[in-house]
Design a protein around this motif. Structure first.
Motif, short mmCIF file in Angstrom:
data_model
loop_
_atom_site.label_atom_id
_atom_site.label_comp_id
_atom_site.label_asym_id
_atom_site.label_seq_id
_atom_site.Cartn_x
_atom_site.Cartn_y
_atom_site.Cartn_z
N PRO A 209 -73.01 1.23 -39.56
CA PRO A 209 -72.11 1.40 -38.41
C PRO A 209 -72.49 0.49 -37.24
O PRO A 209 -71.62 -0.01 -36.53
CB PRO A 209 -72.25 2.87 -38.02
CG PRO A 209 -73.44 3.38 -38.75
CD PRO A 209 -73.65 2.51 -39.93
N GLN A 210 -73.79 0.23 -37.07
CA GLN A 210 -74.21 -0.64 -35.97
C GLN A 210 -73.69 -2.06 -36.17
O GLN A 210 -73.29 -2.74 -35.23
CB GLN A 210 -75.73 -0.61 -35.80
CG GLN A 210 -76.23 -1.32 -34.55
CD GLN A 210 -75.60 -0.79 -33.25
OE1 GLN A 210 -75.48 0.43 -33.07
NE2 GLN A 210 -75.16 -1.68 -32.36
N GLY A 211 -73.70 -2.51 -37.43
CA GLY A 211 -73.19 -3.85 -37.72
C GLY A 211 -71.72 -3.98 -37.33
O GLY A 211 -71.31 -4.97 -36.73
N TYR A 212 -70.94 -2.95 -37.65
CA TYR A 212 -69.52 -3.02 -37.28
C TYR A 212 -69.34 -2.89 -35.76
O TYR A 212 -68.50 -3.57 -35.17
CB TYR A 212 -68.69 -1.95 -38.03
CG TYR A 212 -67.22 -2.12 -37.74
CD1 TYR A 212 -66.54 -3.28 -38.13
CD2 TYR A 212 -66.50 -1.16 -37.04
CE1 TYR A 212 -65.20 -3.48 -37.83
CE2 TYR A 212 -65.15 -1.33 -36.74
CZ TYR A 212 -64.51 -2.50 -37.14
OH TYR A 212 -63.19 -2.69 -36.84
N THR A 213 -70.17 -2.05 -35.14
CA THR A 213 -70.11 -1.91 -33.68
C THR A 213 -70.36 -3.27 -33.03
O THR A 213 -69.64 -3.67 -32.08
CB THR A 213 -71.18 -0.90 -33.21
OG1 THR A 213 -70.92 0.36 -33.84
CG2 THR A 213 -71.15 -0.72 -31.70
N ASP A 214 -71.36 -3.99 -33.53
CA ASP A 214 -71.67 -5.31 -32.97
C ASP A 214 -70.50 -6.28 -33.18
O ASP A 214 -70.17 -7.08 -32.30
CB ASP A 214 -72.93 -5.89 -33.61
CG ASP A 214 -74.18 -5.10 -33.23
OD1 ASP A 214 -74.13 -4.34 -32.23
OD2 ASP A 214 -75.20 -5.20 -33.95
N LEU A 215 -69.87 -6.18 -34.36
CA LEU A 215 -68.72 -7.06 -34.62
C LEU A 215 -67.60 -6.79 -33.61
O LEU A 215 -67.01 -7.73 -33.05
CB LEU A 215 -68.20 -6.85 -36.05
CG LEU A 215 -67.00 -7.73 -36.42
CD1 LEU A 215 -67.44 -9.17 -36.68
CD2 LEU A 215 -66.25 -7.19 -37.64
N SER A 254 -70.28 3.91 -28.88
CA SER A 254 -69.07 3.96 -28.05
C SER A 254 -69.35 3.30 -26.71
O SER A 254 -68.54 2.53 -26.18
CB SER A 254 -68.63 5.41 -27.83
OG SER A 254 -68.37 6.03 -29.07
N ARG A 255 -70.53 3.61 -26.16
CA ARG A 255 -70.90 3.01 -24.87
C ARG A 255 -70.98 1.49 -24.98
O ARG A 255 -70.46 0.76 -24.13
CB ARG A 255 -72.25 3.57 -24.40
CG ARG A 255 -72.80 2.89 -23.16
CD ARG A 255 -74.19 3.39 -22.80
NE ARG A 255 -74.17 4.73 -22.24
CZ ARG A 255 -73.84 5.04 -20.99
NH1 ARG A 255 -73.47 4.08 -20.15
NH2 ARG A 255 -73.87 6.27 -20.57
N GLN A 256 -71.60 1.02 -26.05
CA GLN A 256 -71.75 -0.44 -26.23
C GLN A 256 -70.38 -1.13 -26.19
O GLN A 256 -70.19 -2.13 -25.50
CB GLN A 256 -72.47 -0.71 -27.56
CG GLN A 256 -72.65 -2.19 -27.85
CD GLN A 256 -73.31 -2.44 -29.21
OE1 GLN A 256 -74.14 -1.64 -29.67
NE2 GLN A 256 -72.93 -3.52 -29.86
N ILE A 257 -69.43 -0.55 -26.94
CA ILE A 257 -68.11 -1.18 -27.04
C ILE A 257 -67.36 -1.07 -25.71
O ILE A 257 -66.78 -2.05 -25.22
CB ILE A 257 -67.30 -0.53 -28.19
CG1 ILE A 257 -67.94 -0.92 -29.53
CG2 ILE A 257 -65.83 -0.92 -28.13
CD1 ILE A 257 -67.51 -0.06 -30.69
N LEU A 258 -67.39 0.10 -25.12
CA LEU A 258 -66.62 0.29 -23.88
C LEU A 258 -67.22 -0.50 -22.72
O LEU A 258 -66.50 -1.03 -21.88
CB LEU A 258 -66.50 1.78 -23.55
CG LEU A 258 -65.63 2.58 -24.53
CD1 LEU A 258 -65.65 4.07 -24.16
CD2 LEU A 258 -64.19 2.08 -24.58
N GLU A 259 -68.55 -0.57 -22.67
CA GLU A 259 -69.16 -1.36 -21.58
C GLU A 259 -68.81 -2.83 -21.72
O GLU A 259 -68.48 -3.51 -20.74
CB GLU A 259 -70.69 -1.19 -21.58
CG GLU A 259 -71.12 0.08 -20.86
CD GLU A 259 -72.62 0.27 -20.76
OE1 GLU A 259 -73.37 -0.47 -21.46
OE2 GLU A 259 -73.05 1.18 -20.03
#
Ligand code: NIG
Ligand code: FE
Length: 444
Positions: A209-215, A254-259
């Protein structure tokens, strides 16, 4: 598109093109005037009995009593509301309008006991719609979304928030954005578009999931911004939304993406507390999101945070209903705390495929004990604020867009009271009249 081509997509039984129009003799004209409604102020309909509204050039010019407006504007073309309720068009601030395929087979499985998040974990659910969406042509996607959009419109929704999120890869997510822009262009129904690349972990990233979050945060968001500036020049950036949930994106992701989205200038939304409380609502408040949506498992602390903010609490009662679950948004607590409550359909192929805000209102009254007046305000002016358009739509006030409903009912409380059928008689969208008249009940 050429005009003849547009014609075949409009949901119309009959249509007039009046840019000047006095709609008069409403039993109750619900103005919803005065801006978004917070806490116990929810439910102020601003009723004018024997009311009238004057429309010119797609805008509302005057609102008042029938006799006053008739006297002041004797030469305007007239539309006789004939003792019906007149109100602003519904705003639906949370839909997953565009997808391929359907999940009728999963509905059957769920009704036989399978759980939604288990089906997702097994590669079904959202991921099954992702497979169908990736292989669909843009024409097919637009055609299917159009029929849903027109069904919404015929049920009185005149502004629709619409999310991507069934692509989960850059190219398909961009195709969905493109399809939504095309759909708005040829339907003339206003869309508030949302990028939901973080709807589920893409199948290519199963177990990572972290890999996709980073993408999403490092690659997709900058590309979407650039793409938008090229394909929708001059238009405000779309919202960015995240499904903050067990089995989807955790709070840190979620925070990573929204920030990142916030830094790029995108306005924000979040799916929070649909099944588990991960703290997404407070994250939304911290980041100044326009709304936090679902809010079924929301903690008291999160409710207090929402109430102290400008983040709208969007409740989606069709979702637990669609899943045959028993818990709904704690709407009474949100109201008591002073939060701003809105309602939406969440229309999607998995949890709830329903296009009608009228049905949302009926559920909100019964399952969350809203009064019809509270539910109507939540489905209009507060819903408009959830997509940050309360300055343009959601009420009948001078200067606003002429999105008006004539309902085939004599009293606003018929909304909520009656359900499962369409109570809309006419939709006036940006000054144009669309009729769905089937006759109506009038008290003797
Ligand atoms: O809001 N929760 C995430 N998204 C949708 C469901 C989407 C689907 O199941 O396809 C919702 O309920
Ligand atoms: Fe949703």
């Amino acid at each position: 598109m050429e005009n003849e081509e547009r014609e075949k997509y409009t949901p119309i039984l009959s249509r007039r093109y009046n840019t000047f129009m006095l709609i008069h003799s409403a039993s109750q004209l619900l103005t919803l005037a005065g801006g978004p409604q917070r806490g116990k102020a929810l439910g102020a309909l601003g009723i004018i009995e024997d009311g009238a509204v004057l429309i010119r050039d797609e805008k509302i010019v005057a609102v008042g009593k029938t006799d006053e407006l008739r006297a002041a504007y004797p030469h305007e073309p007239r539309l006789d509301a004939d003792g019906c309720v007149v109100m602003p068009g519904f705003v639906d601030p949370h839909t997953h309008l565009i997808w391929g395929g359907d999940r009728a087979a999963e509905f059957e499985m769920k009704m036989s006991g399978a759980r939604y998040l288990d089906i997702l974990a097994a590669g079904g659910g959202i991921l099954s719609t992702v497979r169908a969406t990736r292989t669909a042509s843009i024409e097919a996607l637009v055609a299917q979304a159009r029929s849903r959009l027109l069904r919404m419109f015929s049920h009185g929704t005149t502004t629709v928030e619409a999310k991507t999120g069934y692509g989960l890869q850059t190219a398909t997510e961009l195709r969905l954005l493109k399809a939504l822009l095309a759909l708005e262009e040829d339907s003339r129904i206003d869309l508030a578009i949302t990028f939901l690349g973080a709807h589920a972990i893409a199948p290519e990233f199963k177990g990572d999931p972290q890999g996709y979050t980073d993408l999403v945060s490092e690659t997709m968001l900058p590309i979407v911004r650039q793409w938008w500036e090229t394909h929708a020049p001059g238009r405000a950036l779309p919202f960015v939304d995240v499904f903050c949930e067990t089995g989807a994106f955790d709070l840190a992701q979620s925070r990573q993406i929204l920030e990142k989205a916030k830094n790029l200038g995108f306005p924000l939304k979040i799916h929070a507390d649909e099944f588990d409380n991960l703290g997404g609502a407070s994250l939304a408040v911290e980041l100044g999101a326009a709304s936090a949506d679902h809010l079924v498992r929301t903690s008291d602390a999160d409710i207090v945070a929402l109430a102290a903010s400008d983040t709208v609490a969007v409740s989606l009662p069709c979702t637990p209903f669609g899943l045959a679950e028993h818990d709904y948004t704690p709407a009474q607590k949100i109201i008591a705390a002073g939060g701003m409550l809105a309602l939406a359909t969440d229309c999607n192929p998995g949890t709830t495929w329903n296009e009608s805000m009228q049905f949302v209102i009926a559920l909100a009254c019964r399952m969350m004990k809203l009064t019809p007046a509270q539910a109507i305000a939540a489905a209009t002016i507060n819903a408009a604020h959830a997509i940050r358009r309360a300055d343009r739509v959601g009420s009948l006030e001078e200067g606003k867009q002429a999105d008006v409903l004539v309902l085939s009912v004599p009293d606003y409380r018929h909304l909520g009271y009656r359900y499962g059928t369409n109570l809309v008689r006419q939709v006036i969208k940006s000054g144009r009249v669309y009729s769905m008249d089937v006759g109506y009940y009038r008290s003797a």
